[in-house]
Design a protein around this motif. Structure first.
Motif, PDB file in Angstrom:
ATOM      1  N   TYR A   1      27.714 -24.802 -21.552  1.00  0.00           N
ATOM      2  CA  TYR A   1      27.327 -26.197 -21.351  1.00  0.00           C
ATOM      3  C   TYR A   1      28.516 -27.096 -21.693  1.00  0.00           C
ATOM      4  O   TYR A   1      29.534 -27.061 -20.988  1.00  0.00           O
ATOM      5  CB  TYR A   1      26.083 -26.524 -22.173  1.00  0.00           C
ATOM      6  N   LEU A   2      28.471 -27.894 -22.777  1.00  0.00           N
ATOM      7  CA  LEU A   2      29.587 -28.773 -23.139  1.00  0.00           C
ATOM      8  C   LEU A   2      30.258 -28.318 -24.436  1.00  0.00           C
ATOM      9  O   LEU A   2      30.865 -29.116 -25.152  1.00  0.00           O
ATOM     10  CB  LEU A   2      29.086 -30.222 -23.299  1.00  0.00           C
ATOM     11  N   GLU A   3      30.157 -27.019 -24.731  1.00  0.00           N
ATOM     12  CA  GLU A   3      30.775 -26.456 -25.923  1.00  0.00           C
ATOM     13  C   GLU A   3      31.575 -25.216 -25.567  1.00  0.00           C
ATOM     14  O   GLU A   3      31.356 -24.600 -24.517  1.00  0.00           O
ATOM     15  CB  GLU A   3      29.702 -26.066 -26.959  1.00  0.00           C
ATOM     16  N   VAL A   4      32.493 -24.866 -26.462  1.00  0.00           N
ATOM     17  CA  VAL A   4      33.179 -23.580 -26.370  1.00  0.00           C
ATOM     18  C   VAL A   4      32.709 -22.748 -27.557  1.00  0.00           C
ATOM     19  O   VAL A   4      32.883 -23.141 -28.713  1.00  0.00           O
ATOM     20  CB  VAL A   4      34.711 -23.741 -26.412  1.00  0.00           C
ATOM     21  N   LYS A   5      32.080 -21.610 -27.273  1.00  0.00           N
ATOM     22  CA  LYS A   5      31.599 -20.717 -28.325  1.00  0.00           C
ATOM     23  C   LYS A   5      32.532 -19.511 -28.410  1.00  0.00           C
ATOM     24  O   LYS A   5      32.908 -18.929 -27.387  1.00  0.00           O
ATOM     25  CB  LYS A   5      30.167 -20.271 -28.033  1.00  0.00           C
ATOM     26  N   VAL A   6      32.889 -19.165 -29.648  1.00  0.00           N
ATOM     27  CA  VAL A   6      33.869 -18.100 -29.886  1.00  0.00           C
ATOM     28  C   VAL A   6      33.164 -16.942 -30.586  1.00  0.00           C
ATOM     29  O   VAL A   6      32.515 -17.127 -31.622  1.00  0.00           O
ATOM     30  CB  VAL A   6      35.040 -18.609 -30.753  1.00  0.00           C
ATOM     31  N   PHE A   7      33.291 -15.736 -29.996  1.00  0.00           N
ATOM     32  CA  PHE A   7      32.641 -14.540 -30.543  1.00  0.00           C
ATOM     33  C   PHE A   7      33.708 -13.552 -30.999  1.00  0.00           C
ATOM     34  O   PHE A   7      34.788 -13.459 -30.407  1.00  0.00           O
ATOM     35  CB  PHE A   7      31.758 -13.873 -29.481  1.00  0.00           C
ATOM     36  N   ASN A   8      33.388 -12.789 -32.073  1.00  0.00           N
ATOM     37  CA  ASN A   8      34.323 -11.772 -32.540  1.00  0.00           C
ATOM     38  C   ASN A   8      34.166 -10.499 -31.712  1.00  0.00           C
ATOM     39  O   ASN A   8      33.398 -10.461 -30.751  1.00  0.00           O
ATOM     40  CB  ASN A   8      34.133 -11.489 -34.044  1.00  0.00           C
ATOM     41  N   ARG A   9      34.880  -9.453 -32.139  1.00  0.00           N
ATOM     42  CA  ARG A   9      34.919  -8.220 -31.356  1.00  0.00           C
ATOM     43  C   ARG A   9      33.561  -7.522 -31.271  1.00  0.00           C
ATOM     44  O   ARG A   9      33.317  -6.720 -30.374  1.00  0.00           O
ATOM     45  CB  ARG A   9      35.965  -7.269 -31.969  1.00  0.00           C
ATOM     46  N   LYS A  10      32.655  -7.843 -32.211  1.00  0.00           N
ATOM     47  CA  LYS A  10      31.321  -7.251 -32.184  1.00  0.00           C
ATOM     48  C   LYS A  10      30.315  -8.164 -31.486  1.00  0.00           C
ATOM     49  O   LYS A  10      29.108  -7.995 -31.612  1.00  0.00           O
ATOM     50  CB  LYS A  10      30.860  -6.950 -33.613  1.00  0.00           C
ATOM     51  N   TYR A  11      30.827  -9.176 -30.779  1.00  0.00           N
ATOM     52  CA  TYR A  11      30.021 -10.139 -30.033  1.00  0.00           C
ATOM     53  C   TYR A  11      29.095 -10.948 -30.953  1.00  0.00           C
ATOM     54  O   TYR A  11      28.012 -11.361 -30.550  1.00  0.00           O
ATOM     55  CB  TYR A  11      29.188  -9.428 -28.943  1.00  0.00           C
ATOM     56  N   MET A  12      29.565 -11.174 -32.183  1.00  0.00           N
ATOM     57  CA  MET A  12      28.869 -12.063 -33.112  1.00  0.00           C
ATOM     58  C   MET A  12      29.554 -13.428 -33.072  1.00  0.00           C
ATOM     59  O   MET A  12      30.784 -13.510 -32.999  1.00  0.00           O
ATOM     60  CB  MET A  12      28.900 -11.497 -34.539  1.00  0.00           C
ATOM     61  N   LEU A  13      28.767 -14.510 -33.143  1.00  0.00           N
ATOM     62  CA  LEU A  13      29.322 -15.856 -33.070  1.00  0.00           C
ATOM     63  C   LEU A  13      30.265 -16.099 -34.243  1.00  0.00           C
ATOM     64  O   LEU A  13      29.871 -16.006 -35.403  1.00  0.00           O
ATOM     65  CB  LEU A  13      28.195 -16.892 -33.067  1.00  0.00           C
ATOM     66  N   HIS A  14      31.523 -16.398 -33.922  1.00  0.00           N
ATOM     67  CA  HIS A  14      32.566 -16.604 -34.933  1.00  0.00           C
ATOM     68  C   HIS A  14      32.661 -18.077 -35.318  1.00  0.00           C
ATOM     69  O   HIS A  14      32.611 -18.437 -36.482  1.00  0.00           O
ATOM     70  CB  HIS A  14      33.902 -16.095 -34.375  1.00  0.00           C
ATOM     71  N   HIS A  15      32.810 -18.948 -34.337  1.00  0.00           N
ATOM     72  CA  HIS A  15      32.741 -20.392 -34.541  1.00  0.00           C
ATOM     73  C   HIS A  15      32.582 -21.060 -33.172  1.00  0.00           C
ATOM     74  O   HIS A  15      32.592 -20.384 -32.140  1.00  0.00           O
ATOM     75  CB  HIS A  15      33.985 -20.930 -35.278  1.00  0.00           C
ATOM     76  N   GLN A  16      32.431 -22.380 -33.150  1.00  0.00           N
ATOM     77  CA  GLN A  16      32.295 -23.092 -31.892  1.00  0.00           C
ATOM     78  C   GLN A  16      32.802 -24.523 -32.075  1.00  0.00           C
ATOM     79  O   GLN A  16      32.916 -25.017 -33.192  1.00  0.00           O
ATOM     80  CB  GLN A  16      30.838 -23.094 -31.424  1.00  0.00           C
ATOM     81  N   PHE A  17      33.151 -25.182 -30.954  1.00  0.00           N
ATOM     82  CA  PHE A  17      33.552 -26.588 -31.027  1.00  0.00           C
ATOM     83  C   PHE A  17      33.112 -27.299 -29.748  1.00  0.00           C
ATOM     84  O   PHE A  17      32.982 -26.677 -28.679  1.00  0.00           O
ATOM     85  CB  PHE A  17      35.061 -26.735 -31.252  1.00  0.00           C
ATOM     86  N   GLN A  18      32.892 -28.593 -29.873  1.00  0.00           N
ATOM     87  CA  GLN A  18      32.477 -29.389 -28.726  1.00  0.00           C
ATOM     88  C   GLN A  18      33.692 -29.825 -27.918  1.00  0.00           C
ATOM     89  O   GLN A  18      34.761 -30.095 -28.467  1.00  0.00           O
ATOM     90  CB  GLN A  18      31.698 -30.626 -29.199  1.00  0.00           C
ATOM     91  N   LEU A  19      33.513 -29.905 -26.609  1.00  0.00           N
ATOM     92  CA  LEU A  19      34.584 -30.365 -25.730  1.00  0.00           C
ATOM     93  C   LEU A  19      34.691 -31.883 -25.811  1.00  0.00           C
ATOM     94  O   LEU A  19      33.691 -32.595 -25.951  1.00  0.00           O
ATOM     95  CB  LEU A  19      34.308 -29.923 -24.290  1.00  0.00           C
ATOM     96  N   SER A  20      35.939 -32.360 -25.728  1.00  0.00           N
ATOM     97  CA  SER A  20      36.171 -33.805 -25.857  1.00  0.00           C
ATOM     98  C   SER A  20      35.596 -34.583 -24.676  1.00  0.00           C
ATOM     99  O   SER A  20      35.117 -35.707 -24.832  1.00  0.00           O
ATOM    100  CB  SER A  20      37.679 -34.065 -25.977  1.00  0.00           C
ATOM    101  N   GLU A  21      35.662 -34.000 -23.482  1.00  0.00           N
ATOM    102  CA  GLU A  21      35.118 -34.642 -22.287  1.00  0.00           C
ATOM    103  C   GLU A  21      33.625 -34.331 -22.202  1.00  0.00           C
ATOM    104  O   GLU A  21      33.222 -33.180 -22.025  1.00  0.00           O
ATOM    105  CB  GLU A  21      35.831 -34.124 -21.036  1.00  0.00           C
ATOM    106  N   ARG A  22      32.761 -35.348 -22.333  1.00  0.00           N
ATOM    107  CA  ARG A  22      31.323 -35.138 -22.382  1.00  0.00           C
ATOM    108  C   ARG A  22      30.596 -35.665 -21.147  1.00  0.00           C
ATOM    109  O   ARG A  22      29.383 -35.484 -21.011  1.00  0.00           O
ATOM    110  CB  ARG A  22      30.721 -35.835 -23.622  1.00  0.00           C
ATOM    111  N   LYS A  23      31.323 -36.323 -20.228  1.00  0.00           N
ATOM    112  CA  LYS A  23      30.668 -36.959 -19.084  1.00  0.00           C
ATOM    113  C   LYS A  23      30.579 -36.047 -17.868  1.00  0.00           C
ATOM    114  O   LYS A  23      29.747 -36.253 -16.991  1.00  0.00           O
ATOM    115  CB  LYS A  23      31.407 -38.243 -18.712  1.00  0.00           C
ATOM    116  N   ILE A  24      31.479 -35.084 -17.785  1.00  0.00           N
ATOM    117  CA  ILE A  24      31.461 -34.157 -16.644  1.00  0.00           C
ATOM    118  C   ILE A  24      31.455 -32.725 -17.177  1.00  0.00           C
ATOM    119  O   ILE A  24      31.881 -32.466 -18.303  1.00  0.00           O
ATOM    120  CB  ILE A  24      32.668 -34.375 -15.704  1.00  0.00           C
ATOM    121  N   PHE A  25      30.977 -31.808 -16.334  1.00  0.00           N
ATOM    122  CA  PHE A  25      30.856 -30.417 -16.766  1.00  0.00           C
ATOM    123  C   PHE A  25      32.167 -29.660 -16.540  1.00  0.00           C
ATOM    124  O   PHE A  25      32.833 -29.845 -15.516  1.00  0.00           O
ATOM    125  CB  PHE A  25      29.724 -29.711 -16.008  1.00  0.00           C
TER     126      PHE A  25
END
Length: 645
Positions: free
Chosen positions: A473-497
């Protein structure tokens, strides 16, 4: 006060550490050896096998290595005579301990007299009367008899007769195993060599010659295993030195950041915080890499040391027949040691620098830019980019009974495992590499990754630290090698996909938008720069601080550098649209192109400066996204299948 050390305490420790069965924790009874050279009581192994009597495989309780039972019988396993002899010798010495002499009774008669000596040939403690009988009877007068005092003082060392045991032939119980067949690598009796080994192809030699040859082979493999151990230790030392440099550069970087930030504290406090968070994120990722390598190498060295100790103990204490009888097991165990390798961590991970900015605090430098650019330019000038020949290696269309609906994006980890995004199913799939028994079998093991944290995944990629980045969606989700959520951050551009993303060799992240934009981020998620583009950005890739992108609506392949400067913009066949784009390790650009008349795309190749080289793959399916694995395979997400070339 220091604890007092007694003979009893020393003997108890020796018995516990060396002469007790790891399964029952009692002193060994009839010790029996597995293929890994670990021994256990015969009865304990029998009970272990009874837990799964139909399975002809025994797993060692210590190292989990497999041993195959002949005819599914524990009786087929060899006896550990050297260990049995040690138990016998230790038991005798234990009986002879100071203060226990009067408790040793005669074992040759029923009068329960106190023993005064031991007959080495009878292997009995005997009383005074039995000793006289030995001296009077002609049949016993050749027996060697030593007093308890001689045995207790150490003047005479008791050596078990078990060590002199020469195994008998399993087929001819009246004959000993006195000949070694080099061809079959087995001990045989004289009759067996005539009946079963008379063929000229069988190389038969005597015990002394076979023993010398076996010792030489073992010595060579021990030397190779020791060299392997040294190589692993060298890798550990190199990683340790690199980590020290990282610690130093991290501390100095933090200090420089603080010094610069102090000058303009009021207006740049937030930027300082972001830089330190980014530095900390990079530092933690790299420390984790060093610690993982250190743990792996430490484990490898410990395992090599343990196995070398076991082999050395076996070669020192076992008889000639035992050494030859277990030659294959010795060779196999040592051969495994010589193939172990240390995990080497690149010294470039120790580089971390801070560069001051004119209008801001500055930026982190994650690699030696000048050296990297110089090496890249030199390498690029030397290379001649030519059209490559590709063949379809494998096509995967489903995971079990689940078919791909829209395999839209692919990426590859450092171990060549491929991860696939099925856009319609909102799911990730993993294609894990495996060894195929023959060419008709798949070289990958498909697996569905049930990750409920994804809402609307659009595209994915993998960075140098094996972290999986997914636009959701409007975030970048980062997963480790075991496909567990490592961290995430929101994208600066929120008006377009967003439409696509890629990472470079320094783990910087570029996100493309159909709204004619590209945003460049630091690994921690802080925005570096925004680029405006002449066309919508549907696919992009990064190579040596260049952004290369394509558009489904356009007929061009574009490239800009990280400062927004144009590198090239080249025409693609005007009858075709461009889809996925990626680069190989030499910088050659590969583009999936679609002419609109069929459902089959083709993969075309361009040089690093955008010159058309040729069409490498025809009819690659309804391709969207493409990527390279570390081993050099080209992976194509072709909607209903994933094709590997």
């Amino acid at each position: 006060m220091a604890a007092s050390i007694t003979i009893t305490s020393v003997l108890d420790k020796i018995s516990k550490d060396h002469l007790e069965c790891p399964i029952c924790t009692n002193r060994f009874i009839n010790p029996t050896m597995l293929d890994c050279l670990h021994s256990f009581c015969f009865t304990c192994l029998k009970e272990l096998h009874q837990q799964d009597p139909n399975n002809s495989i025994l797993l060692c309780p210590l190292c989990r290595k497999k041993t195959t039972l002949e005819d599914n019988k524990v009786d087929s396993l060899p006896k550990d005579f050297k260990l049995n002899a040690l138990v016998d010798e230790f038991t005798v010495q234990e009986q002879l301990m100071e203060g226990h002499g009067s408790e040793v009774k005669c074992q040759a008669c029923k009068k329960n007299y106190t023993a005064v000596s031991r007959c080495i040939d009878c292997e009995h403690f005997i009383c005074q009367e039995c000793q006289q009988a030995h001296q009077q009877l002609a049949i016993l007068e050749s027996h060697k008899i030593y007093s308890l005092a001689q045995l207790q003082s150490g003047v005479v060392t008791y050596r078990s007769k078990i060590r002199e045991y020469i195994p008998k032939c399993g087929k001819h119980s009246d004959q000993t195993l006195n000949i070694y067949c080099n061809t079959c690598q087995k001990l045989e009796c004289t009759t067996c060599t005539v009946l079963d080994h008379g063929n000229p192809k069988h190389d038969l030699i005597g015990i002394p010659e076979a023993l010398d040859k076996c010792k030489q082979e073992v010595a060579e493999l021990v030397a190779n295993a020791k060299k392997c151990k040294v190589d692993i230790q060298t890798a550990m030392e190199q990683a340790s030195e690199s980590r020290k440099k990282l610690e130093s550069s991290y501390a100095e970087t933090n200090m420089k950041i603080s010094q610069k930030a102090a000058k303009e504290r009021a207006k740049i406090t937030e930027e300082e915080k972001q830089l330190k968070q980014e530095a900390e994120s990079v530092y933690k990722d790299r420390v984790q890499t060093f610690e993982t390598a250190e743990a792996t190498n430490t484990k490898e060295v410990t395992q090599v040391e343990h196995k070398l100790d076991e082999v050395n103990q076996f070669m020192t204490q076992a008889s000639s027949h035992e050494i030859l009888d277990f030659k294959l097991k010795l060779i196999n165990n040592l051969d495994e040691l010589t193939k172990r390798q240390g995990e080497i961590v690149s010294d470039r991970l120790s580089f971390l620098e801070f560069e001051e900015g004119e209008r801001s605090v500055g930026r982190l430098v994650l690699g030696d830019d000048q050296q990297a650019k110089a090496e890249a330019q030199a390498k690029e000038h030397e290379q001649i980019h030519t059209k490559q020949e590709w063949k379809l290696k494998e096509s995967v269309s489903k995971i079990g009974n689940t078919k791909f609906k829209w395999a839209k994006s692919v990426a590859a980890f450092s171990d060549n495992e491929i991860v696939v995004l099925d856009f319609d199913r909102i799911a990730l799939f993993a294609l894990k590499p495996q060894l195929a028994a023959n060419k008709s079998q798949s070289t990958h093991c498909p697996q569905i990754l049930n990750d409920k944290s994804l809402v609307k995944p659009i595209a994915l990629t993998v960075n140098n630290n094996d972290l999986l980045y997914v636009i959701d969606y409007l975030e970048v989700k980062v997963f480790n090698r075991k496909y567990m959520l490592h961290h995430q951050f929101q994208l600066s551009e929120r008006k377009i996909f967003p439409s696509c993303l890629a990472v470079d060799e320094n783990n910087l992240i570029a996100v493309g938008y159909s709204g004619k934009k590209i945003l460049l981020y630091n690994p921690g998620g802080s925005l570096i720069r925004t680029f405006s583009t002449p066309v919508q950005v549907d696919y992009l890739t990064l190579y040596k601080e260049r952004i290369i992108y394509s558009s489904q609506s356009g007929r061009h392949l574009h490239s800009v550098d990280y400062k927004g400067g144009k590198v090239f913009s080249v025409d693609i066949d005007q009858s075709e649209r461009s889809y996925g784009v990626c680069c190989d390790k030499d910088g050659s650009i590969f583009v999936a192109q679609y002419n609109g008349t069929t459902q089959n795309n083709r993969i075309c190749q361009y040089s690093p400066d955008g010159k058309y080289i040729g069409c490498d793959i025809e009819d690659c399916g309804d391709a969207y996204n493409i990527t390279f694995t570390p081993s050099g395979n080209l992976v194509v997400a072709a909607t209903s299948s994933v094709n590997i070339y």
